[in-house]
Design a protein around this motif. Structure first.
Motif, mmCIF file in Angstrom:
data_model
loop_
_atom_site.group_PDB
_atom_site.id
_atom_site.type_symbol
_atom_site.label_atom_id
_atom_site.label_comp_id
_atom_site.label_asym_id
_atom_site.label_seq_id
_atom_site.Cartn_x
_atom_site.Cartn_y
_atom_site.Cartn_z
ATOM 1 N N ASN A 82 0.826 -1.215 0.000
ATOM 2 C CA ASN A 82 0.000 0.000 0.000
ATOM 3 C C ASN A 82 0.855 1.258 0.000
ATOM 4 O OD1 ASN A 82 -2.447 -1.359 -0.071
ATOM 5 N ND2 ASN A 82 -2.623 -1.459 2.160
ATOM 6 N N GLY A 83 1.948 1.237 0.736
ATOM 7 C CA GLY A 83 2.816 2.400 0.770
ATOM 8 C C GLY A 83 3.464 2.666 -0.575
ATOM 9 N N LEU A 84 4.013 1.623 -1.187
ATOM 10 C CA LEU A 84 4.684 1.816 -2.468
ATOM 11 C C LEU A 84 3.708 2.191 -3.568
ATOM 12 C CD1 LEU A 84 7.383 -1.020 -2.501
ATOM 13 C CD2 LEU A 84 7.685 1.423 -2.110
ATOM 14 N N ARG A 85 2.472 1.831 -3.411
ATOM 15 C CA ARG A 85 1.476 2.204 -4.422
ATOM 16 C C ARG A 85 1.369 3.721 -4.550
ATOM 17 N NH1 ARG A 85 -2.466 -0.873 -2.565
ATOM 18 N NH2 ARG A 85 -1.709 -2.677 -3.717
ATOM 19 N N TYR A 86 1.570 4.434 -3.455
ATOM 20 C CA TYR A 86 1.488 5.898 -3.501
ATOM 21 C C TYR A 86 2.677 6.517 -4.228
ATOM 22 C CZ TYR A 86 -2.278 5.690 -0.044
ATOM 23 O OH TYR A 86 -3.467 5.432 0.605
ATOM 24 N N VAL A 87 3.825 5.868 -4.188
ATOM 25 C CA VAL A 87 5.021 6.460 -4.809
ATOM 26 C C VAL A 87 5.420 5.764 -6.106
ATOM 27 C CG1 VAL A 87 5.945 7.405 -2.680
ATOM 28 C CG2 VAL A 87 6.515 5.065 -3.305
ATOM 29 N N ALA A 88 4.627 4.809 -6.543
ATOM 30 C CA ALA A 88 4.930 4.093 -7.784
ATOM 31 C C ALA A 88 3.856 4.334 -8.835
ATOM 32 C CB ALA A 88 5.073 2.597 -7.507
ATOM 33 N N GLY A 89 3.117 5.409 -8.683
ATOM 34 C CA GLY A 89 1.995 5.664 -9.585
ATOM 35 C C GLY A 89 2.346 6.469 -10.812
ATOM 36 N N GLY A 90 3.615 6.617 -11.120
ATOM 37 C CA GLY A 90 3.998 7.313 -12.330
ATOM 38 C C GLY A 90 4.502 8.728 -12.120
ATOM 39 N N GLU A 91 4.305 9.285 -10.923
ATOM 40 C CA GLU A 91 4.770 10.649 -10.668
ATOM 41 C C GLU A 91 6.271 10.706 -10.395
ATOM 42 O OE1 GLU A 91 2.960 13.504 -10.917
ATOM 43 O OE2 GLU A 91 1.439 12.166 -11.728
ATOM 44 N N TYR A 92 6.831 9.611 -9.909
ATOM 45 C CA TYR A 92 8.236 9.594 -9.536
ATOM 46 C C TYR A 92 8.961 8.444 -10.241
ATOM 47 C CZ TYR A 92 5.799 11.783 -5.595
ATOM 48 O OH TYR A 92 4.958 12.539 -4.824
#
Length: 214
Positions: free
Chosen positions: A114-124
């Motif tokens: 769940n945590g990585l889903r927030y930072v792996a969504g294409g913005e970074y």
């Protein structure tokens, strides 16, 4: 000219190991921050436990190096881990595209997904550096033991036998491979390191080989 986000795990589980896991993570964070500031990129160092506990905010320029290093040096390894909540808070507050480097053991009872889903969504452009101590990779434990969770004081009594140790190593390997697969399937880069490896080797060799540094 890019934004470099450095997410450093400072939860209690990082207060462990020889060489010390929390100190190692801070050294890698400081080295990356130094390179980013020296290259005139925007750098934000974010300390995470059960939330975002501290951050430098966007910094730029070589004059900010000492301020960044002072910030990282004073970060204690304390408090429980809530990886998903910390990543969510980070992602909501930092929407500008850039490179995101997560430095953590990724040990969280709620999991890392769940945590990585927030930072792996294409913005970074995501880099995950999983950091474990030699004692976690090759535990030197024998006999009847009472194990205590460093973060929430949960305890478990075990008899450390050779088959159980073999199962532990198999489970740890599967966990790390699962994390690697999760990150790479979402376009990120996974790096594993022991704290026995020099932190400069991680920064200058491992991460450079994977395209983080020019």
């Amino acid at each position: 000219d890019l934004s470099l986000y450095i997410l450093a795990d400072v939860s209690k589980s990082c207060d462990y190991g020889v060489p010390h896991k929390g100190t190692y993570i801070k050294k890698v964070a400081a080295a990356l921050g130094y390179i980013g500031l020296w290259s005139y990129n925007r750098v934000n160092v974010v300390a995470m436990a059960d939330k975002v506990v501290a951050e430098t905010g966007a910094m730029r320029g070589r004059r900010r190096v000492s301020q960044m290093i002072d910030f990282v040096t004073k970060l204690p390894a304390a408090g429980p881990s809530h990886f998903a909540e910390a990543c969510k808070r980070f992602a909501l507050a930092n929407r500008q595209k850039g490179i995101c480097v997560v430095l953590s053991d990724f040990f969280d009872k709620g999991g890392y997904e769940n945590g990585l889903r927030y930072v792996a969504g294409g913005e970074y452009d995501l880099f995950c550096v999983q950091t474990l101590s030699p004692q976690e990779i090759e535990p030197d434990l024998q006999g009847d033991l009472k194990l205590r969770d460093m973060e929430d004081d949960d305890t478990a009594e075990v008899s450390m036998t050779q088959p159980l140790m073999k199962q532990y190593k198999a489970n740890l390997n599967a966990y790390c491979l699962g994390l690697k697969d999760y990150v790479t399937r979402r376009g990120g880069t996974y790096v594993f390191t022991s704290t026995a490896v020099g932190f400069d080797t991680v920064v200058l060799n491992y991460l450079r080989e994977r395209g983080l540094l020019g």
